[in-house]
Design an enzyme around this catalytic site. Structure first.
Site, PDB file in Angstrom:
ATOM      1  N   LYS A  50      29.076  38.149  34.478  1.00  0.00           N
ATOM      2  CA  LYS A  50      28.301  38.655  33.336  1.00  0.00           C
ATOM      3  C   LYS A  50      27.367  37.578  32.764  1.00  0.00           C
ATOM      4  CE  LYS A  50      30.055  41.649  34.650  1.00  0.00           C
ATOM      5  NZ  LYS A  50      31.141  42.036  35.576  1.00  0.00           N
ATOM      6  N   GLY A 180      29.849  47.965  46.515  1.00  0.00           N
ATOM      7  CA  GLY A 180      30.648  48.394  45.368  1.00  0.00           C
ATOM      8  C   GLY A 180      30.174  47.681  44.111  1.00  0.00           C
ATOM      9  N   HIS A 439      19.967  55.594  12.932  1.00  0.00           N
ATOM     10  CA  HIS A 439      18.657  55.799  13.564  1.00  0.00           C
ATOM     11  C   HIS A 439      17.748  54.605  13.268  1.00  0.00           C
ATOM     12  CE1 HIS A 439      15.123  57.742  15.130  1.00  0.00           C
ATOM     13  NE2 HIS A 439      14.472  57.336  14.045  1.00  0.00           N
TER      14      HIS A 439
HETATM   15  C1  FAD Z   1      33.199  39.167  40.744  1.00  0.00           C
HETATM   16  C2  FAD Z   1      34.143  39.997  39.933  1.00  0.00           C
HETATM   17  C3  FAD Z   1      33.693  40.631  38.801  1.00  0.00           C
HETATM   18  C4  FAD Z   1      34.556  41.381  38.041  1.00  0.00           C
HETATM   19  N1  FAD Z   1      34.073  41.985  36.940  1.00  0.00           N
HETATM   20  C5  FAD Z   1      34.894  42.711  36.171  1.00  0.00           C
HETATM   21  C6  FAD Z   1      34.438  43.302  34.979  1.00  0.00           C
HETATM   22  O1  FAD Z   1      33.291  43.166  34.615  1.00  0.00           O
HETATM   23  N2  FAD Z   1      35.315  44.028  34.224  1.00  0.00           N
HETATM   24  C7  FAD Z   1      36.595  44.177  34.600  1.00  0.00           C
HETATM   25  O2  FAD Z   1      37.345  44.835  33.894  1.00  0.00           O
HETATM   26  N3  FAD Z   1      37.082  43.631  35.730  1.00  0.00           N
HETATM   27  C8  FAD Z   1      36.253  42.888  36.518  1.00  0.00           C
HETATM   28  N4  FAD Z   1      36.741  42.308  37.653  1.00  0.00           N
HETATM   29  C9  FAD Z   1      38.143  42.543  38.011  1.00  0.00           C
HETATM   30  C10 FAD Z   1      39.070  41.654  37.212  1.00  0.00           C
HETATM   31  O3  FAD Z   1      38.708  40.325  37.414  1.00  0.00           O
HETATM   32  C11 FAD Z   1      40.496  41.875  37.659  1.00  0.00           C
HETATM   33  O4  FAD Z   1      40.804  43.241  37.591  1.00  0.00           O
HETATM   34  C12 FAD Z   1      41.467  41.158  36.744  1.00  0.00           C
HETATM   35  O5  FAD Z   1      41.202  39.773  36.771  1.00  0.00           O
HETATM   36  C13 FAD Z   1      42.904  41.398  37.174  1.00  0.00           C
HETATM   37  O6  FAD Z   1      43.738  40.698  36.342  1.00  0.00           O
HETATM   38  P1  FAD Z   1      45.186  40.213  36.779  1.00  0.00           P
HETATM   39  O7  FAD Z   1      45.797  39.577  35.605  1.00  0.00           O
HETATM   40  O8  FAD Z   1      45.888  41.307  37.439  1.00  0.00           O
HETATM   41  O9  FAD Z   1      44.961  39.154  37.933  1.00  0.00           O
HETATM   42  P2  FAD Z   1      44.066  37.876  38.048  1.00  0.00           P
HETATM   43  O10 FAD Z   1      42.994  37.812  37.041  1.00  0.00           O
HETATM   44  O11 FAD Z   1      43.662  37.817  39.476  1.00  0.00           O
HETATM   45  O12 FAD Z   1      45.068  36.714  37.689  1.00  0.00           O
HETATM   46  C14 FAD Z   1      46.141  36.370  38.515  1.00  0.00           C
HETATM   47  C15 FAD Z   1      46.489  34.937  38.323  1.00  0.00           C
HETATM   48  O13 FAD Z   1      47.725  34.687  38.952  1.00  0.00           O
HETATM   49  C16 FAD Z   1      47.697  33.438  39.563  1.00  0.00           C
HETATM   50  N5  FAD Z   1      48.717  33.442  40.618  1.00  0.00           N
HETATM   51  C17 FAD Z   1      48.743  34.187  41.742  1.00  0.00           C
HETATM   52  N6  FAD Z   1      49.889  33.959  42.416  1.00  0.00           N
HETATM   53  C18 FAD Z   1      50.610  33.074  41.703  1.00  0.00           C
HETATM   54  C19 FAD Z   1      51.877  32.429  41.865  1.00  0.00           C
HETATM   55  N7  FAD Z   1      52.660  32.718  42.887  1.00  0.00           N
HETATM   56  N8  FAD Z   1      52.296  31.582  40.920  1.00  0.00           N
HETATM   57  C20 FAD Z   1      51.541  31.296  39.862  1.00  0.00           C
HETATM   58  N9  FAD Z   1      50.331  31.862  39.655  1.00  0.00           N
HETATM   59  C21 FAD Z   1      49.871  32.727  40.569  1.00  0.00           C
HETATM   60  C22 FAD Z   1      46.301  33.300  40.041  1.00  0.00           C
HETATM   61  O14 FAD Z   1      45.968  31.935  40.182  1.00  0.00           O
HETATM   62  C23 FAD Z   1      45.512  33.971  38.937  1.00  0.00           C
HETATM   63  O15 FAD Z   1      45.104  33.064  37.971  1.00  0.00           O
HETATM   64  C24 FAD Z   1      35.897  41.523  38.429  1.00  0.00           C
HETATM   65  C25 FAD Z   1      36.365  40.892  39.568  1.00  0.00           C
HETATM   66  C26 FAD Z   1      35.493  40.127  40.320  1.00  0.00           C
HETATM   67  C27 FAD Z   1      36.028  39.425  41.526  1.00  0.00           C
END
Ligand code: FAD
Lengths: 459, 428
Positions: A50, A180, A439
């Site tokens: 963003k 996508g 408005h």
């Molecule tokens: C380019 C891009 C743009 C995006 N834009 C948007 C957007 O505009 N709006 C939106 O809603 N979503 C967006 N997303 C999606 C969004 O980033 C994800 O849906 C969101 O980050 C998921 O959150 P999460 O907490 O599940 O996992 P993540 O954010 O992936 O966090 C998981 C964390 O767990 C850690 N981890 C993994 N395994 C282990 C382990 N065994 N031990 C310790 N730590 C570990 C990782 O290092 C990571 O920091 C985007 C994604 C990408 C790639």
């Protein structure tokens, strides 16, 4: 050894939000993060993309400034400057999360989390192992870029979203595999910065999951910008020649073509991070961890949230899931409600939708009415010089229930929040028609489309 | 400082109790262990006893009020002691003035008042169901439930269209707001239980006492052709008699005389003169019992038992009171020794503590007749050409028509009515 009420593995929007809520509810919380707090969203996802899209918007507006009488000479752009500005944004946000976690006395462990059993989690950092004991575990390990099986890809230098936000120089040309959300957003960015961009998409349209009209509008916008969009195309092999990536693409009809570019970005989807769960017997749905309505895995004290469980891979969904799990750990039996999740695409023709799409309604055989209002008639859109776009509402004709909405145009990713409010409070199109909107504003389109829908169109 | 008397929690599932009657007047002195009020749970009527000696300073509820467990129902303390707690409990001193004015308009319990204040409810809009239309806490709760602002616009449209009363709906949204889902689930409630979410359905296997009761009840119902006779009894004399005997019997036995004791006495007395009902059909033989052994149904958490007082017709009222109270106390404490339940010849099932006027009881086999007792209510009746208010009660007698004919059963009822309406004669 102290026993935590909950250990959360993964510090992304699913994990850290659960940690904050858990701690403020009085739970003893540990958060384990292998890399950087904020997860994909903050470090390689939502926030960097963003930040870059804003740069793209500024450049686009400067270009269009001529029409408005604004003449800017010598516009220049620095890749280095953009990257470092982005990094400062990320740093600020990361520090914010850090201090929130600290203020709520959450124990943060930097290392790899590994679940030993339903009560024990091991943290591995620098070859040191610590075992923590706990009553509940939340797996929030997120996802990483999915790399498709393509001939020759392993021998080629390519980018994913893990690396693309740290490019040192602006490529002259870039091919993006995947049309996508991530693919189109980054296509918009690099095209605005000056790269010659090609998108290769296997399905018959970009952002295939979204409304067809919205997809067409964005296609036109990106095409007009000079982006080469190849739909119905499959990448069959890749090679590198003189530092140039050569992609052989095949049309569904069988015709072949070769696309060459300086950089290659793979953005075909994401795959869950399951490194934390290899020692335990979890049930999976494909590669994603299987959970019930309460986000419980087949082991009842282990929950999973966010990208690792599939479904909507969105940051706000991950956070909502994290909050839901904390309720369940507190014994409040809460189910996730996925029926009104806003979905946004932040390209410089924004797209936002919520609730059921027209495709959903059609496939379920629901009797629905569509009402569309074009942004062209909106005063504020005219003043902004951004007249492309529309709002569509899908309603039932009996009660005026709002089944879903789709919006295309400036700032619709902000406006869709009104859709969230109408729908989550079960407001119908009649209430929507009566609400007074400021408005001139883009918000007026809600009032307009709602009146149109009940046969009382104003403008 | 004034001490609180609270609604006791008398069982794991008890959430509220009804104050059947106050046994002590405001200001009266009570000894430790003396009963203060009769409390009705969902199963039984019990007494709340004073935990220490003192004066009853103030009752917070009228008889008939429903009160949540652990809530304060009265205060005790030194004679004429001021009760600070009550002021905190019902209202802050600042709005006392407004309170007085409001008091004129609306009668309300302190708990109802507090709940209404907390939720900004105008009490004058809440229909009161307590004595003299006094607004009770439950009334405010009901009012809050049906508050029409607590329904989403969509649900409201559906309710109107489907002609459902939104008062019947339970809101599952934020703060109990009625949503589309609630309307839909009310509409589809009639669909089979299998379709219902399993989380809402609790299943318990039929076993133990429940199973025995289930088997015996259906066996009795399907083998013995039941006929039920009903009659209305004027209990006014019994009310007077009970009042007079209360202190006497209490002094003698240490227990309070209940209406049930009087009814047991009257039935035993009547039965000894109507032995045609004191019989049993077993293996094609009719047993004519000499002894009159009256059983009375007692409800427990896990079901129903019928302890028996042997030779009921031979013993005096005080003895009946003593034995029945002791048996019930023992049973409630889990002492279900078989000797309590043997040799019954006739059963009384008394639901008078509930809002039941009459019912058709199922015969407790191998006996051949059972008497169902309803509640005592004050009603206008015609006496000597004048309408007066008397205490009336309905009785229903179910009998096994295989061995008892209508006439002897009717005679029994007639005699029983005569005895209960002239209870002094019974004692002579
Ligand atoms: C380019 C891009 C743009 C995006 N834009 C948007 C957007 O505009 N709006 C939106 O809603 N979503 C967006 N997303 C999606 C969004 O980033 C994800 O849906 C969101 O980050 C998921 O959150 P999460 O907490 O599940 O996992 P993540 O954010 O992936 O966090 C998981 C964390 O767990 C850690 N981890 C993994 N395994 C282990 C382990 N065994 N031990 C310790 N730590 C570990 C990782 O290092 C990571 O920091 C985007 C994604 C990408 C790639």
């Amino acid at each position: 050894m102290t026993t935590f009420d909950v250990i959360i593995i993964g510090g992304g929007p699913g994990g850290y939000v659960a940690a904050l809520r858990g701690a403020s509810e009085g739970l003893r919380v540990a958060l384990i993060e292998a890399e950087q707090l904020g997860g994909t969203c903050l470090n390689q996802g939502c926030i960097p993309s963003k930040t870059y899209l804003k740069n793209a918007e500024i450049l686009e507006e400067i270009e269009q400034g001529k029409q408005r009488g604004i003449l800017v000479k010598d516009v220049d752009f620095s890749m280095e400057g953009m990257v470092s500005y982005k990094n400062s944004v990320l740093n600020n946000l990361r520090m914010g999360i850090q201090s929130l976690l600290k203020a709520r006395k959450i124990e943060v462990f930097n290392g790899l989390g590994l679940i030993k059993n339903s009560q024990e989690v091991e943290v591995i950092s620098n070859n040191e192992k610590t075992t923590l004991s706990t009553k509940n575990i939340i797996i929030a390990t997120g996802s990483r870029p999915l790399i498709p099986k393509v001939d020759g890809l392993e021998n080629v230098q390519y980018h994913t979203t893990d690396t693309i936000f740290d490019l040192k120089t602006l490529p002259k040309s870039m091919t993006i595999v995947g049309g996508g959300v991530i693919g189109v957003e980054l296509a918009d960015v690099f095209s605005s910065l000056g790269s010659k961009v090609t998108i290769i998409e296997y399905s018959n349209r970009i952002i295939a999951m979204e409304d067809e009209e919205a997809s067409k509008a964005l296609h036109k916008k990106l095409h007009d910008k000079g982006i080469n969009i190849l739909t119905n195309h499959l990448v069959t092999s890749v090679s590198e020649e003189n530092g140039c990536k050569m992609l052989v693409v095949e049309k569904k009809s069988g015709e072949k073509d070769v696309i060459s570019s300086e950089e290659l970005l793979i953005a075909v989807g994401r795959t869950p991070n399951n490194s934390a769960t290899k020692h335990i017997d979890l049930a999976y749905n494909g590669a994603f961890i299987k959970v019930n309505d309460y986000l419980q895995t087949n082991i009842s004290s282990i929950y999973a949230v966010g990208d690792v469980i599939g479904g909507y891979q969105l940051a706000h969904v991950a956070s909502a899931e994290g909050l839901t799990v904390i309720e369940n750990i507190l014994g409040n039996q809460k189910k996730m409600d996925y029926s009104i999740v806003p979905r946004c695409i932040y390209t410089n023709l924004q797209i936002a939708s919520i609730g059921q799409s027209e495709n959903d309604l059609k496939s379920k055989g629901v009797d629905y009415t569509v009402t569309k209002y074009n942004l062209f008639g909106n005063g504020k859109a005219q003043t902004l010089g951004k007249k492309d776009g529309f709002v569509k509402v899908f309603t039932d004709s009996k009660y005026g229930e709002i089944y879903g909405m789709c919006m295309v145009g400036p700032y619709v990713t902000e406006l869709i929040g009104q859709g969230s409010a109408y729908m989550s409070l079960e407001g119908t199109v009649y209430e929507m028609a009566e609400m007074i909107q400021p408005h001139p504003s883009l918000s007026e389109i809600f009032m307009e489309v709602a009146n149109l829908s009940i046969g009382k169109g104003v403008h | 400082m004034a001490r609180e008397v609270v609604m006791p929690k008398l069982g794991a599932t008890m959430e509220e109790g009804i104050i059947v009657s106050w046994l002590v007047n405001d200001g009266e002195f009570i000894e430790e262990g003396d009963p203060i009020a009769e409390i009705q749970t969902d199963k039984i009527v019990l007494e709340v006893e004073a935990e220490s000696s003192g004066h009853l300073l103030k009752k917070l509820y009228d008889a008939g009020s429903t009160v949540k467990v652990h809530e304060v129902i009265a205060y005790m303390g030194e004679e004429n002691e001021a009760i600070e707690q009550i002021e905190n409990f019902s209202e802050s001193k600042d709005n006392k003035l407004e309170e007085v004015n409001e008091e004129e308009k609306v009668r309300k319990t302190p708990a109802a008042n507090k709940l209404a204040k907390d939720n900004g409810v105008d009490l004058s809009l809440v229909p009161g169901t307590g004595p003299n239309s006094r607004v009770q806490k439950q009334d405010v709760e009901n009012y809050l439930q049906q508050d029409t602002s607590k329904i989403t616009p969509l649900a409201q449209k559906m309710v109107k269209d489907l002609k459902i009363d939104d008062k019947d709906l339970i809101g599952s949204g934020q703060h109990g707001k009625i949503t589309k889902k609630d309307v839909l689930s009310a509409v589809t409630k009639t669909t089979s239980t299998q379709e219902r979410e399993s989380s809402q359905l609790k299943k318990v296997p039929l076993k133990g006492m429940r199973k025995v009761i289930a088997e015996r009840m259906s066996e009795s119902y399907y083998t013995a052709p039941h006929v039920t006779l009903t009659t209305e009894i004027n209990m006014t004399e019994c009310v007077i008699l009970r009042k007079q005997l209360l202190p006497v019997i209490e002094k003698e036995t240490g227990y309070r005389l209940s209406y049930n004791d009087l009814i047991v006495k009257a039935v035993a007395h009547t039965l000894s003169k109507n032995k045609a009902l004191n019989i049993s059909l077993q293996n094609n033989e009719i047993y004519f019992y000499e002894e009159v052994n009256i059983g009375f149904a007692v409800s427990l958490d896990e079901g129903l038992v019928v302890p028996v007082i042997e030779n009921t017709d031979q013993i005096g009222l005080a003895e009946i009171v003593k034995r029945s109270k002791e048996i019930v106390a023992n049973i409630k404490n889990g002492k279900l020794s078989p000797e309590y339940f043997e040799n019954g010849t006739f059963t009384i099932s008394n639901l008078g503590m509930y809002a039941v006027d009459s019912f058709t009881p199922i015969i407790n086999q191998p006996q051949s007749a059972i008497l169902g007792v309803g509640r005592i209510v004050e009603k206008p009746v015609v006496k000597n050409g004048e309408v007066v208010i008397n205490s009336m009660m309905q009785l229903s007698l179910s009998f096994d028509h295989r061995v008892i004919d209508g006439a002897p059963a009717a005679q029994f009822m007639t005699d029983l009515k005569e005895n209960l309406e002239n209870p002094f004669r019974m004692l002579v």
